[in-house]
Design a protein around this motif. Sequence first.
Motif, mmCIF file in Angstrom:
data_model
loop_
_atom_site.group_PDB
_atom_site.id
_atom_site.type_symbol
_atom_site.label_atom_id
_atom_site.label_comp_id
_atom_site.label_asym_id
_atom_site.label_seq_id
_atom_site.Cartn_x
_atom_site.Cartn_y
_atom_site.Cartn_z
ATOM 1 N N ALA A 59 38.278 40.929 44.819
ATOM 2 C CA ALA A 59 38.175 40.267 43.509
ATOM 3 C C ALA A 59 36.733 39.834 43.250
ATOM 4 O O ALA A 59 36.204 40.029 42.137
ATOM 5 N N GLY A 60 36.097 39.273 44.251
ATOM 6 C CA GLY A 60 34.703 38.854 44.095
ATOM 7 C C GLY A 60 33.779 40.037 43.842
ATOM 8 O O GLY A 60 32.879 39.974 42.999
ATOM 9 N N LYS A 61 34.022 41.102 44.579
ATOM 10 C CA LYS A 61 33.184 42.303 44.452
ATOM 11 C C LYS A 61 33.308 42.920 43.060
ATOM 12 O O LYS A 61 32.339 43.443 42.518
ATOM 13 N N LEU A 62 34.511 42.866 42.486
ATOM 14 C CA LEU A 62 34.751 43.490 41.179
ATOM 15 C C LEU A 62 34.697 42.483 40.028
ATOM 16 O O LEU A 62 34.965 42.845 38.878
ATOM 17 N N GLU A 63 34.370 41.238 40.351
ATOM 18 C CA GLU A 63 34.277 40.176 39.344
ATOM 19 C C GLU A 63 35.592 40.026 38.578
ATOM 20 O O GLU A 63 35.644 39.984 37.352
ATOM 21 N N LEU A 64 36.698 39.976 39.353
ATOM 22 C CA LEU A 64 38.036 39.809 38.792
ATOM 23 C C LEU A 64 38.647 38.523 39.328
ATOM 24 O O LEU A 64 38.183 37.956 40.322
ATOM 25 N N GLN A 65 39.724 38.112 38.706
ATOM 26 C CA GLN A 65 40.520 37.023 39.261
ATOM 27 C C GLN A 65 41.330 37.588 40.427
ATOM 28 O O GLN A 65 41.731 38.759 40.402
ATOM 29 N N LYS A 66 41.615 36.772 41.428
ATOM 30 C CA LYS A 66 42.377 37.239 42.586
ATOM 31 C C LYS A 66 43.741 37.801 42.173
ATOM 32 O O LYS A 66 44.226 38.765 42.762
ATOM 33 N N ILE A 67 44.347 37.222 41.155
ATOM 34 C CA ILE A 67 45.668 37.676 40.723
ATOM 35 C C ILE A 67 45.638 39.141 40.261
ATOM 36 O O ILE A 67 46.615 39.873 40.434
ATOM 37 N N HIS A 68 44.503 39.583 39.722
ATOM 38 C CA HIS A 68 44.397 40.972 39.266
ATOM 39 C C HIS A 68 44.401 41.949 40.440
ATOM 40 O O HIS A 68 44.868 43.081 40.311
ATOM 41 N N VAL A 69 43.909 41.528 41.572
ATOM 42 C CA VAL A 69 43.953 42.366 42.778
ATOM 43 C C VAL A 69 45.331 42.249 43.414
ATOM 44 O O VAL A 69 45.943 43.254 43.792
ATOM 45 N N LEU A 70 45.834 41.045 43.494
ATOM 46 C CA LEU A 70 47.131 40.815 44.138
ATOM 47 C C LEU A 70 48.259 41.541 43.413
ATOM 48 O O LEU A 70 49.178 42.059 44.046
ATOM 49 N N GLU A 71 48.186 41.625 42.092
ATOM 50 C CA GLU A 71 49.245 42.321 41.354
ATOM 51 C C GLU A 71 49.276 43.805 41.694
ATOM 52 O O GLU A 71 50.334 44.423 41.706
ATOM 53 N N VAL A 72 48.147 44.383 42.020
ATOM 54 C CA VAL A 72 48.108 45.791 42.434
ATOM 55 C C VAL A 72 48.680 45.923 43.847
ATOM 56 O O VAL A 72 49.465 46.823 44.133
ATOM 57 N N VAL A 73 48.308 45.000 44.709
ATOM 58 C CA VAL A 73 48.798 45.022 46.102
ATOM 59 C C VAL A 73 50.320 44.931 46.132
ATOM 60 O O VAL A 73 50.978 45.675 46.856
#
Length: 171
Positions: A59-73
């Motif tokens: 999320a930090g690397k892509l400048e996203l909120q953690k939830i945006h990564v977690l929803e994909v996971v």
Amino acid sequence: MIAPAKDTEKHEPTPAFTKKANELISHYPVSKRSGVLPLLHLWQETFGYISEEAVEWIAGKLELQKIHVLEVVTFYPMFREHAIGTYHIKVCRTLSCELGGAYETFNKFVKSIGKTKGADDHGVSSKDGKFTVEFVECLASCGAAPVVMVNEDFYENVTPNKVKELVAKYE
């Protein structure tokens, strides 16, 4: 084969890992968000599973909120949020496998690795971390149910009577 990881291990991306991640991100100049999947695959291939720190790092690397990564996971079943054993036993539980006895086969695998309880959504692992048993959806061999995979090895017609022999093959 990925070395078994423990849920408590800290994973620090190396400079080589970061370089590879940056290269992957460069393929998505318009929307960094599109880099989530490749970065998740890279992380899981490197560390064995997607930890909370992975979600935070990506999320930090892509400048996203953690939830945006977690929803994909949590959407894609190929991503694991917990460490798995050296040998990942996947028991198909779709209809034909269920009718063929997949639940009995699964329970026999669980007992054979020294556990008494069935798995939750993340599977169950042996105490030594050598084996993880997990239900999966459709391994695409309905005519030979129940079907099992151990890492990349594929087995058909796996009845509870064949479980002991199969586990012994990997001990």
